[in-house]
Write a protein that holds these residues in place. Structure first.
Motif, PDB file in Angstrom:
ATOM      1  N   ARG A   1       0.807  -1.222   0.000  1.00 17.29           N
ATOM      2  CA  ARG A   1       0.000   0.000   0.000  1.00 17.29           C
ATOM      3  C   ARG A   1       0.841   1.273   0.000  1.00 17.29           C
ATOM      4  O   ARG A   1       0.383   2.326  -0.436  1.00 17.29           O
ATOM      5  CB  ARG A   1      -0.957   0.020   1.201  1.00 17.29           C
ATOM      6  CG  ARG A   1      -2.007  -1.087   1.191  1.00 17.29           C
ATOM      7  CD  ARG A   1      -3.132  -0.797   2.185  1.00 17.29           C
ATOM      8  NE  ARG A   1      -3.816   0.441   1.854  1.00 17.29           N
ATOM      9  CZ  ARG A   1      -4.785   0.542   0.958  1.00 17.29           C
ATOM     10  NH1 ARG A   1      -5.171  -0.529   0.269  1.00 17.29           N
ATOM     11  NH2 ARG A   1      -5.369   1.704   0.728  1.00 17.29           N
ATOM     12  N   GLU A   2       2.074   1.202   0.452  1.00 20.98           N
ATOM     13  CA  GLU A   2       2.908   2.395   0.547  1.00 20.98           C
ATOM     14  C   GLU A   2       3.771   2.628  -0.686  1.00 20.98           C
ATOM     15  O   GLU A   2       4.493   3.630  -0.759  1.00 20.98           O
ATOM     16  CB  GLU A   2       3.800   2.316   1.785  1.00 20.98           C
ATOM     17  CG  GLU A   2       3.033   2.233   3.104  1.00 20.98           C
ATOM     18  CD  GLU A   2       2.058   3.393   3.272  1.00 20.98           C
ATOM     19  OE1 GLU A   2       2.474   4.552   3.073  1.00 20.98           O
ATOM     20  OE2 GLU A   2       0.881   3.129   3.596  1.00 20.98           O
ATOM     21  N   VAL A   3       3.744   1.743  -1.658  1.00 19.90           N
ATOM     22  CA  VAL A   3       4.567   1.899  -2.857  1.00 19.90           C
ATOM     23  C   VAL A   3       4.094   3.107  -3.659  1.00 19.90           C
ATOM     24  O   VAL A   3       2.892   3.306  -3.869  1.00 19.90           O
ATOM     25  CB  VAL A   3       4.508   0.627  -3.730  1.00 19.90           C
ATOM     26  CG1 VAL A   3       5.247   0.848  -5.056  1.00 19.90           C
ATOM     27  CG2 VAL A   3       5.113  -0.553  -2.980  1.00 19.90           C
ATOM     28  N   THR A   4       5.052   3.921  -4.126  1.00 16.65           N
ATOM     29  CA  THR A   4       4.716   5.125  -4.877  1.00 16.65           C
ATOM     30  C   THR A   4       5.090   4.978  -6.348  1.00 16.65           C
ATOM     31  O   THR A   4       5.857   4.090  -6.732  1.00 16.65           O
ATOM     32  CB  THR A   4       5.457   6.348  -4.308  1.00 16.65           C
ATOM     33  OG1 THR A   4       6.866   6.191  -4.537  1.00 16.65           O
ATOM     34  CG2 THR A   4       5.181   6.518  -2.815  1.00 16.65           C
ATOM     35  N   VAL A   5       4.575   5.888  -7.142  1.00 13.33           N
ATOM     36  CA  VAL A   5       4.911   5.917  -8.571  1.00 13.33           C
ATOM     37  C   VAL A   5       6.404   6.122  -8.760  1.00 13.33           C
ATOM     38  O   VAL A   5       7.043   5.483  -9.604  1.00 13.33           O
ATOM     39  CB  VAL A   5       4.102   7.021  -9.276  1.00 13.33           C
ATOM     40  CG1 VAL A   5       4.582   7.227 -10.708  1.00 13.33           C
ATOM     41  CG2 VAL A   5       2.611   6.697  -9.240  1.00 13.33           C
ATOM     42  N   ARG A   6       6.995   7.006  -7.976  1.00 11.03           N
ATOM     43  CA  ARG A   6       8.443   7.235  -8.086  1.00 11.03           C
ATOM     44  C   ARG A   6       9.224   5.960  -7.814  1.00 11.03           C
ATOM     45  O   ARG A   6      10.219   5.673  -8.492  1.00 11.03           O
ATOM     46  CB  ARG A   6       8.891   8.339  -7.126  1.00 11.03           C
ATOM     47  CG  ARG A   6      10.402   8.537  -7.103  1.00 11.03           C
ATOM     48  CD  ARG A   6      10.825   9.701  -6.226  1.00 11.03           C
ATOM     49  NE  ARG A   6      10.361   9.578  -4.864  1.00 11.03           N
ATOM     50  CZ  ARG A   6      10.974   8.828  -3.924  1.00 11.03           C
ATOM     51  NH1 ARG A   6      12.041   8.133  -4.233  1.00 11.03           N
ATOM     52  NH2 ARG A   6      10.483   8.790  -2.712  1.00 11.03           N
TER      53      ARG A   6
ATOM     54  N   SER B   1      10.761  -0.015  -5.192  1.00 12.53           N
ATOM     55  CA  SER B   1       9.460  -0.397  -4.642  1.00 12.53           C
ATOM     56  C   SER B   1       9.545  -1.578  -3.692  1.00 12.53           C
ATOM     57  O   SER B   1       8.627  -1.812  -2.912  1.00 12.53           O
ATOM     58  CB  SER B   1       8.506  -0.765  -5.782  1.00 12.53           C
ATOM     59  OG  SER B   1       8.947  -1.963  -6.417  1.00 12.53           O
ATOM     60  N   GLY B   2      10.629  -2.354  -3.785  1.00 11.29           N
ATOM     61  CA  GLY B   2      10.736  -3.571  -2.993  1.00 11.29           C
ATOM     62  C   GLY B   2      10.233  -4.809  -3.700  1.00 11.29           C
ATOM     63  O   GLY B   2      10.353  -5.918  -3.164  1.00 11.29           O
TER      64      GLY B   2
ATOM     65  N   PRO C   1      11.089  -3.475   2.443  1.00 11.25           N
ATOM     66  CA  PRO C   1      10.168  -2.349   2.603  1.00 11.25           C
ATOM     67  C   PRO C   1      10.334  -1.334   1.473  1.00 11.25           C
ATOM     68  O   PRO C   1      11.463  -1.025   1.065  1.00 11.25           O
ATOM     69  CB  PRO C   1      10.584  -1.749   3.953  1.00 11.25           C
ATOM     70  CG  PRO C   1      11.230  -2.874   4.684  1.00 11.25           C
ATOM     71  CD  PRO C   1      11.942  -3.675   3.633  1.00 11.25           C
ATOM     72  N   PRO C   2       9.245  -0.805   0.931  1.00 13.93           N
ATOM     73  CA  PRO C   2       9.343   0.182  -0.155  1.00 13.93           C
ATOM     74  C   PRO C   2      10.252   1.339   0.225  1.00 13.93           C
ATOM     75  O   PRO C   2      10.164   1.884   1.320  1.00 13.93           O
ATOM     76  CB  PRO C   2       7.889   0.634  -0.346  1.00 13.93           C
ATOM     77  CG  PRO C   2       7.066  -0.535   0.103  1.00 13.93           C
ATOM     78  CD  PRO C   2       7.846  -1.139   1.256  1.00 13.93           C
ATOM     79  N   GLY C   3      11.167   1.661  -0.697  1.00 13.99           N
ATOM     80  CA  GLY C   3      12.068   2.778  -0.492  1.00 13.99           C
ATOM     81  C   GLY C   3      13.329   2.452   0.272  1.00 13.99           C
ATOM     82  O   GLY C   3      14.183   3.320   0.452  1.00 13.99           O
ATOM     83  N   SER C   4      13.489   1.198   0.696  1.00 13.52           N
ATOM     84  CA  SER C   4      14.628   0.862   1.559  1.00 13.52           C
ATOM     85  C   SER C   4      15.833   0.335   0.797  1.00 13.52           C
ATOM     86  O   SER C   4      16.930   0.266   1.354  1.00 13.52           O
ATOM     87  CB  SER C   4      14.209  -0.188   2.595  1.00 13.52           C
ATOM     88  OG  SER C   4      13.891  -1.430   1.966  1.00 13.52           O
ATOM     89  N   ARG C   5      15.657  -0.064  -0.474  1.00 16.48           N
ATOM     90  CA  ARG C   5      16.774  -0.600  -1.238  1.00 16.48           C
ATOM     91  C   ARG C   5      16.445  -0.526  -2.725  1.00 16.48           C
ATOM     92  O   ARG C   5      15.293  -0.325  -3.108  1.00 16.48           O
ATOM     93  CB  ARG C   5      17.083  -2.051  -0.847  1.00 16.48           C
ATOM     94  CG  ARG C   5      15.925  -2.998  -1.138  1.00 16.48           C
ATOM     95  CD  ARG C   5      16.184  -4.413  -0.655  1.00 16.48           C
ATOM     96  NE  ARG C   5      17.196  -5.086  -1.436  1.00 16.48           N
ATOM     97  CZ  ARG C   5      17.269  -6.415  -1.542  1.00 16.48           C
ATOM     98  NH1 ARG C   5      16.403  -7.189  -0.907  1.00 16.48           N
ATOM     99  NH2 ARG C   5      18.207  -6.970  -2.271  1.00 16.48           N
TER     100      ARG C   5
END
Length: 602
Positions: free
Chosen positions: A185-190, A197-198, A226-230
């Motif tokens: 649910r937290e994944v973004t377009v960017r 996105s993970g 987690p989205p945004g972590s790698r």
């Protein structure tokens, strides 16, 4: 298919590199990161400006401001990979295109577009067609671009961001509510566009017989981090982006490609699902059979190679676009023009900047704009700079743009013909890019030549001054330095010896270029990209003031990748008012010991 992944693979993260600040408001989002140099956008940004923006034309290397001998070497090196590269050819054939500004200085087909009828796994050989049935490469041969297709999807997404229909920092679930399953649910377009996105690299969507089943796999997929972590390169990101684009526009991706990119730019040989009439002008790909392929298809020729794209009807966000070298050069010129080509404009200049802005500053080595990879020596070779952008495709394709020199390189090969296991790494891409980078001249700072380190890997090159005896007064070195190396891995070192060269110690130095603050190199070395400009250098040699000493430049490279190299010019050592050494004096210049360094007039 993602470069470096295959059906049956674990899907674990593999760095794309290991395989082979400014502020911008747009679409309601604030983007913070280093911006490309202003020189990257040479064209007038006004739609309908008199004469439009530059369009491609054929011309000589000299007309393009390139050194012809290096383009000749580019072709010669590319032809070497038609023969065994290790055990097998890297590709059956290729089309090479290189240019600078609006001039295409090289457009050369080599090898065969169709060479094999099948692959014999028992002997690990290709079953060659009779010579009269083989098809040679031509300038207009069309290729399955594989993951280079992702660039088109990214451009289409940025168009929608520009128009306000898509939010760069918006959550994917705002457009695709079903996507939120499995903790996404937290994944973004960017994050989709920058592969943060993970989501794992790949899923065998083709095993599901229905579109609903494929989507269900995607909706239920759980992030592996987690989205945004790698950073984790993933086809699923661009498949998801395709679904978003189709949802917000109400049009299929192939129609968007035609209406928003290829038709305005006149790219008539670029599309999904080429018609059967194109087949004789399309480069063949793989004899696709189990177990190396996910599907039993036989020789794939004129249809998309990627199994997931094939199962999606040939139209997918991650793969499926077919194109030729000239059309891709048109796209390259459009982006280097700031989004316009002739009288057509597909993106605003600030939108193009998003493609060339590194959003992955938290993940060094995996620099990424929106859709475009940045600063990747593993296939960009010496063309890699912080603003160099491009992509590769699993079938053997690649595109590199360098705004700092206004150069572009397209290498389209059919390297999975007859089977995907024959080629590994990106040696032809690296070689071609390094030759094109070398073709852009670096004029000496003073005089007719400067010392050049070369671009060889696994080397140590030294440039040593004769023994000097200091006099009274401050002792210092000054010269000009130009460097572009693989960051951290390759470097140029200034060293001094007080025992006739038995041992060497680092010499700290300072570099500066007009209009900027001085940069201290306390370790006595420089690495990375210096902006393709000469820097004035000064070093305090007080520590060697009491006895005869020697100075040298030492350039070291590892075995993998290199940059454009290092230049040194105008070497001069002064002790008070006395000049101990001045390279401009022929007698002094003759005493320099060069091992691996050469005088260069380029």
């Amino acid at each position: 298919m993602a470069e470096g992944s295959a059906p049956g693979s674990s899907g674990k993260a593999i760095s794309r590199r290991r395989l082979g600040g400014g502020v911008l408001a747009l679409g309601g989002s604030l983007v913070i990161g280093p911006m490309p140099p202003a020189a990257a956008w040479a064209a007038d940004d006004r739609d309908g400006a008199a004469g439009g923006t530059p369009v491609l034309r054929r011309g000589s290397a000299e007309r393009a401001g390139l050194l012809p001998e290096h383009l000749d070497r580019l072709v010669a090196d590319a032809e070497r990979y038609l023969g065994p590269s290790h055990k097998h050819p890297w590709y059956a054939g290729a089309v090479l295109l290189a240019g600078r500004g609006s001039t295409v200085a090289l457009h050369r087909p080599i090898g065969q577009a169709l060479r094999y009828a099948a692959y014999d796994e028992t002997t690990d050989t290709g079953v060659e067609l009779p010579v009269e049935r083989q098809i040679p490469m031509a300038e207009d041969t069309v290729f399955d671009l594989a993951s280079v297709s992702k660039l088109f999807t990214a451009i289409l997404a940025v168009q929608q961001i520009e128009r306000g229909a898509l939010e760069l920092e918006g959550k994917v679930t705002a457009y695709l509510p079903e996507f939120g399953g499995g903790g996404k649910r937290e994944v973004t377009v960017r994050q989709l566009l920058t592969h943060t996105s993970g989501l794992r690299a790949w899923l065998p969507l083709y095993k599901e017989p229905t579109r609903e089943g494929k989507l269900r796999l995607l909706w239920n997929e759980m992030p592996v981090s987690p989205p945004g972590s790698r950073y984790l390169y993933s086809d699923l990101n661009l498949i998801t982006l395709q679904l978003i684009l189709e949802e917000i526009t109400g049009r299929p991706l192939d129609a968007l490609l035609h209406d928003e990119i290829t038709a305005p730019l006149g790219m008539r040989r670029t599309r999904f699902n080429p018609p059967p009439s194109w087949r004789p002008k399309i480069a063949a790909t793989e004899d696709a059979r189990l177990p190396w392929s996910g599907l039993e298809r036989g020789l794939v020729w004129g249809e998309v190679h990627d199994e997931n794209a094939y199962s999606l009807g040939g139209v997918a966000g991650h793969a499926g676009v077919f194109s030729c070298a000239w059309d891709l050069a048109v796209l390259a010129r459009t982006l280097l023009n700031g989004g316009a080509y002739g009288q057509a404009r597909i993106l605003r200049r600030d939108s193009v900047a998003l493609l060339f802005t590194d959003f992955n500053t938290a993940f060094p080595g995996d620099e990424h704009g929106l859709g475009f990879e940045l600063y990747q020596h593993w296939y960009m070779g010496a063309m890699a700079t912080p603003s160099s952008a491009g992509h590769t495709g699993f079938t053997g394709t690649s595109l590199v743009l360098d705004p700092s020199t206004d150069t572009f390189l397209i290498l389209l090969g059919n390297s999975v013909h007859p089977v995907r296991g024959w080629r590994s790494g990106s040696a032809p891409r690296v070689a071609a890019a390094t030759h094109l980078a070398r073709a852009v001249p670096v004029r000496p700072r003073r005089g007719r030549t400067a010392w050049f380190s070369g671009t060889a890997g696994s080397t140590t090159a030294t440039l040593t001054l004769p023994e000097l005896t200091p006099g009274a007064g401050p002792l210092r070195l000054d010269c000009a330095l130009w460097w572009d190396t693989e960051p951290g891995s390759d470097a140029v070192h200034l060293e001094a010896s007080g025992d006739a060269g038995a041992t060497w110690q680092p010499v700290p130095f300072t570099t500066v270029r007009p209009g900027e603050e001085p940069q201290a190199h306390l370790s006595g070395s420089a690495t990375g990209w210096s902006g393709r400009r000469w820097h004035d250098l000064e070093a305090d040699l007080t520590a060697w003031h009491t006895a005869p000493f020697r100075l040298r430049w030492r350039y070291t490279t590892d075995q993998l990748y290199v940059g454009r190299g290092v230049y040194v010019d105008g070497l001069r050592v002064r002790s008070g008012r006395r000049t101990l050494f001045d390279e401009t004096r022929p007698s002094d210049a003759a005493r320099i010991e060069a091992r691996g360094w050469t005088p260069s007039a380029d």
